[in-house]
Design an enzyme around this catalytic site. Structure first.
Site, PDB file in Angstrom:
ATOM      1  N   LYS A 209      53.611  33.274  32.128  1.00 35.48           N
ATOM      2  CA  LYS A 209      54.410  34.358  31.534  1.00 35.48           C
ATOM      3  C   LYS A 209      55.637  33.827  30.817  1.00 35.48           C
ATOM      4  CE  LYS A 209      52.629  38.147  33.602  1.00 35.48           C
ATOM      5  NZ  LYS A 209      52.272  39.336  32.884  1.00 35.48           N
TER       6      LYS A 209
ATOM      7  N   ASP B  52      47.860  48.323  44.043  1.00 42.63           N
ATOM      8  CA  ASP B  52      48.023  47.010  43.392  1.00 42.63           C
ATOM      9  C   ASP B  52      49.430  46.841  42.835  1.00 42.63           C
ATOM     10  OD1 ASP B  52      45.354  46.213  43.761  1.00 42.63           O
ATOM     11  OD2 ASP B  52      44.714  47.325  41.981  1.00 42.63           O
TER      12      ASP B  52
ATOM     13  N   HIS C 209      47.732  44.335  46.590  1.00 45.47           N
ATOM     14  CA  HIS C 209      47.186  43.128  45.962  1.00 45.47           C
ATOM     15  C   HIS C 209      48.166  42.588  44.931  1.00 45.47           C
ATOM     16  CE1 HIS C 209      44.683  40.367  43.768  1.00 45.47           C
ATOM     17  NE2 HIS C 209      44.909  41.044  42.668  1.00 45.47           N
TER      18      HIS C 209
ATOM     19  N   HIS D 115      38.931  33.456  37.760  1.00 47.11           N
ATOM     20  CA  HIS D 115      39.223  33.182  36.344  1.00 47.11           C
ATOM     21  C   HIS D 115      38.212  32.239  35.717  1.00 47.11           C
ATOM     22  CE1 HIS D 115      43.042  34.427  38.189  1.00 47.11           C
ATOM     23  NE2 HIS D 115      43.150  35.105  37.079  1.00 47.11           N
TER      24      HIS D 115
HETATM   25  N1  GLN Z   1      42.274  46.563  41.272  1.00 46.31           N
HETATM   26  C1  GLN Z   1      42.455  45.806  40.073  1.00 46.31           C
HETATM   27  C2  GLN Z   1      41.139  45.145  39.676  1.00 46.31           C
HETATM   28  O1  GLN Z   1      40.409  44.764  40.505  1.00 46.31           O
HETATM   29  C3  GLN Z   1      43.509  44.733  40.247  1.00 46.31           C
HETATM   30  C4  GLN Z   1      43.766  43.994  38.960  1.00 46.31           C
HETATM   31  C5  GLN Z   1      44.898  43.021  39.013  1.00 46.31           C
HETATM   32  O2  GLN Z   1      45.321  42.579  40.039  1.00 46.31           O
HETATM   33  N2  GLN Z   1      45.415  42.638  37.887  1.00 46.31           N
HETATM   34  O3  GLN Z   1      40.851  44.972  38.516  1.00 46.31           O
HETATM   35 ZN    ZN Z   2      44.809  40.489  40.719  1.00 47.15          ZN
END
Ligand code: GLN
Ligand code: ZN
Length: 760
Positions: free
Chosen positions: A111, A603, A645, A698
């Protein structure tokens, strides 16, 4: 009185109709050649220069264009190219550094300060040899290109201090090595480059030092002084005049340091860094030009012109020349409000995108030079737009509810909740789950596009989404996951989806902003009090739950992330806006519970991103961010499991914050750092449920059972089995089923093996 000029620090570089995206992607796929790409890029550059000139700006920046990222450009320019790209050259090497090539991983991406722009991180080692690549001096080339079009420009470069502080030591560099050690050698290369720019005819060069808006050590400030004493000492026939610009906050103690160097100009962000104004006189700017960032480059609101004018006027006596400009590059805002046809009229009048901000800068300059009366009409108009409170901005009901709620009653004690959850356990030890999204297939995208274009109606769309949910639920059952998700097929984007359903938010049609490379986002605009007209996710979640006997986890985006990835109102503190979003989420959780949902994930991937750059500002931020999360979640029954998350691995500075959120379980990115953070969290006293990502989503690579098993055992060395959840690092929406399915099967198998080996 100081002379007055006008400028902007930078301008969007993606083109009015995302031409850059189309051109680069066509090049990557082989549909265009280098000449085709270069022609498209040249058109965007020329368009930008001409637009700025025709708008009446006095000084026009160049080298603000980039095919991918300006930090990468600077790395290539000074020869900071890691060994692994040595066999490549030109565009091929450039894009390999950005995106990787066959066996060669790209530079890391991270970032850009607290924005949602991402830059490529230069890799430096003690033996890095900086050297100008004389075949492609991009800033010189673009300066000449503009000159050929009859436009004199001010080349923009990332400054040497920021370049080094934004870089990281290459893998294998000795532990004691710090990129800053390379400053003397790097400054020599900058000196050489300045010579080239002077020879090409540049009168000014802009050296950007945004790192000055964050806390800097005395050693770093000394490096700043050394660098600019040195560059400033070059004779004026061997270099252009230098303006060092900083932005994203006050530069505080760096200002007097810069003031004493022999550079000719200093650029300050007087929107986010207005605090610097107080020390301007002491900083000794009487002999320098001040590039005064009076128009906000980070947000989409119209400038309060009378106020900006008053600030500008108050500066005239303290500086040699006043260059009215933007607080930072306009890279972070959409290009042109005139492209929007569907914004509510009351909102539209209060907005200014990049093109409109240029007009504001020109206007302030004109008012200073020719007197206020010369712009009386424009000032009245701007004032009217700002002072009439647009309908729909204030929602008395939301405000009354929040006042009555205060911070909300906290949930029951965490340990008691955990005991309750264990008692009514519908999942085994080491429960397996996912982060929410499943692959966004072509069918899903087509369905969304069909709905938008009116080719299908709402019921037909719902039917298609339900079919998708059926598939995702059946697959998760077959794989043997414990806590299921509906897969988020209906969400184009985790913020946009909610923004489209909340009152107080508006969406643009063309408001694209570069996130990284050819990835652009269209942040929604949060302009009024936020409320939730109808439930947002209940229908999808309960449908998913109706298809299985296993628990389904509801999925919401948290208040901080809802703010971080939007343009937010500037007429009230972020904390207040966050509370309004939190209230809407609180209602949503109630409705999910009422519909029988027992697991809800909120999230907050942007929690760390909004952390202020200066340590002194962080506690206040953390207080409101935590309070907003808790307000959103504390209405949940103790029997409901609240998950959260976050997806980044530098948790060091926010472990306490994660604890304070009071979520029952938090899933985090951990695979790339080999579970290190689980130990960090345990040592810091974190005692709640934790789901360290056991594999990196990723990458398309499918992790083996053994690898996941090892990750789990590493995690178990630091946390008791009753606290451990098993999940991937993040959502799966960017992956394909070909990878996701085997990866999740391996995840479940690895978990079974580890479970079987647990004592008792
Ligand atoms: N719940 C979202 C997903 O699974 C979380 C995305 C994220 O953390 N950027 O896409
Ligand atoms: Zn994520």
């Amino acid at each position: 009185m100081a002379a007055v000029r006008t400028t902007v620090l930078g301008y969007p570089r993606i083109g009015a109709h995302r031409e850059l995206k189309r051109a680069t992607e066509a090049f990557w796929s082989g549909r265009t050649d280098a000449a085709g790409l270069e022609a498209a890029a040249a058109r965007i550059r020329r368009d930008t220069w001409e637009t700025l000139r025709d708008a009446g700006l006095d000084d026009i920046p160049s080298n603000t264009f980039s095919l991918y990222d300006h930090v990468l450009d600077q790395a290539v320019l000074v020869g900071a190219v890691p060994e692994r790209f040595a066999g490549l050259d030109g565009l091929e090497r450039y894009f390999a550094m950005a995106r990787g090539a066959a066996e060669t991983p790209p530079l890391e991406m991270t970032k850009w300060f607290d924005t949602n722009y991402h830059y490529l991180v230069p890799e430096l080692a003690p033996d890095t040899v900086f050297q100008l690549d004389r075949r492609q001096l991009k800033p010189v080339k673009e300066f000449r290109e503009a000159a050929a079009a009859g436009i004199q420009t001010r080349p923009v470069l990332l400054g040497p201090l920021s370049f080094l502080l934004l870089a990281k030591p290459a893998a294998g560099a000795p532990k004691e090595f710090r990129p800053l050690d390379l400053l003397p050698r790097l400054v020599e290369v900058y000196a050489e480059l300045l010579g080239e720019l002077a020879a090409a005819g540049a009168a000014w060069v802009q050296l950007e030092e945004p790192v000055l808006a964050a806390d800097r050590t005395p050693e770093e400030l000394a490096a700043l002084r050394t660098a600019y004493d040195h560059l400033g000492a070059l004779a004026l026939d061997r270099r252009p005049k230098l303006v060092v610009t900083a932005y994203f906050g006050p530069i505080g103690e760096a200002l007097p340091v810069l003031g004493r160097t022999p550079i000719e100009g200093i650029g300050l962000d007087l929107v986010a860094g207005a605090a610097d104004i107080d020390q301007l006189v002491r900083a000794g700017l009487a002999h320098k030009a001040l590039f005064a960032g009076l128009v906000d480059g980070r947000n989409v609101w119209r400038t309060d012109l009378p106020r900006a004018l008053a600030t500008a006027a108050s500066l005239l006596g303290s500086v040699r020349e006043l260059v009215v400009g933007t607080s930072c590059s306009l890279l972070h805002v959409p290009l042109d409000l005139d492209l929007e046809e569907n914004l509510p009229a009351s909102l539209r009048g209060r907005l200014a995108f990049a093109r409109q901000k240029v007009d504001e800068v020109v206007l302030i300059g004109r008012a200073l030079r020719d007197g206020r009366d010369s712009v009386a009409r424009e000032l009245t108009e701007a004032d009217a737009a700002l002072t009439t409170r647009a309908p729909g901005v204030v929602d008395a009901r939301v405000r009354a509810r929040l006042a009555a709620l205060g911070d909300g009653t906290p949930r029951g004690d965490y340990e008691a909740r955990a005991a309750l959850h264990r008692g009514s356990a519908d999942v085994p030890l080491l429960p397996t789950t996912t982060i929410g999204s499943f692959p966004q297939t072509k069918e899903i995208r087509t369905a969304r596009a069909d709905l938008r274009a009116g080719r299908i109606d709402e019921p037909a769309y719902t039917a298609r989404m339900r079919t998708e949910i059926d598939k995702v639920i059946a697959l998760q059952e077959d794989i043997g996951l414990d806590v299921l998700v509906h897969g988020e097929p209906e969400r184009n984007d985790m913020v946009q989806y909610f923004a489209e359903r909340l009152a107080g938010y508006a969406s643009t049609d063309h408001g694209w902003v570069q996130s990284y490379g050819s990835r652009y986002v269209r942040p929604p605009i949060l302009y009024g009090d936020v409320s939730r007209p109808v439930p947002m996710t209940v229908e999808w979640t309960t449908y998913a739950q109706s298809r299985t006997t296993r628990p389904v986890k509801g999925m919401l985006t948290g208040p901080v992330t809802m703010l971080a990835w939007s343009f937010v109102r500037a007429d009230q503190p972020l904390a207040e806006t966050a509370r309004q979003v939190a209230l809407a989420l609180r209602d949503e959780i109630r409705d999910l519970e009422a519909a029988g949902i027992r697991y809800v994930q909120v999230d907050e991937p942007a929690l760390r991103e909004l952390l202020p750059l200066r340590a002194a500002d962080q506690p206040a931020y953390i207080r409101w961010a935590v309070a907003a999360f808790r307000l959103a979640t504390s209405g949940a029954a103790d029997s409901t499991q609240i998950h959260s998350h976050m997806c980044y691995s530098e948790f060091g500075d926010i472990v306490d914050t994660i604890d304070a959120l009071d979520a029952d379980v938090t899933s985090v990115e951990a695979a790339r750092s080999r579970m290190e953070l689980v130990g960090d969290l345990a040592r810091a006293g974190y005692h709640r449920g934790i789901g360290p990502g056991v594999y990196d989503i990723h990458s398309p690579r499918v992790p083996s059972v053994a690898e996941i098993e090892e990750a789990l055992r590493l995690a178990l060395a630091a946390v008791e089995p009753s606290r451990l959840w098993v999940n991937p690092d993040c959502g799966l929406k960017t992956r394909g089923y070909a990878e996701v399915e085997p990866a999740l099967r391996n995840l479940v198998e690895a978990t079974r093996r580890v479970r079987a080996s647990l004592p008792g």
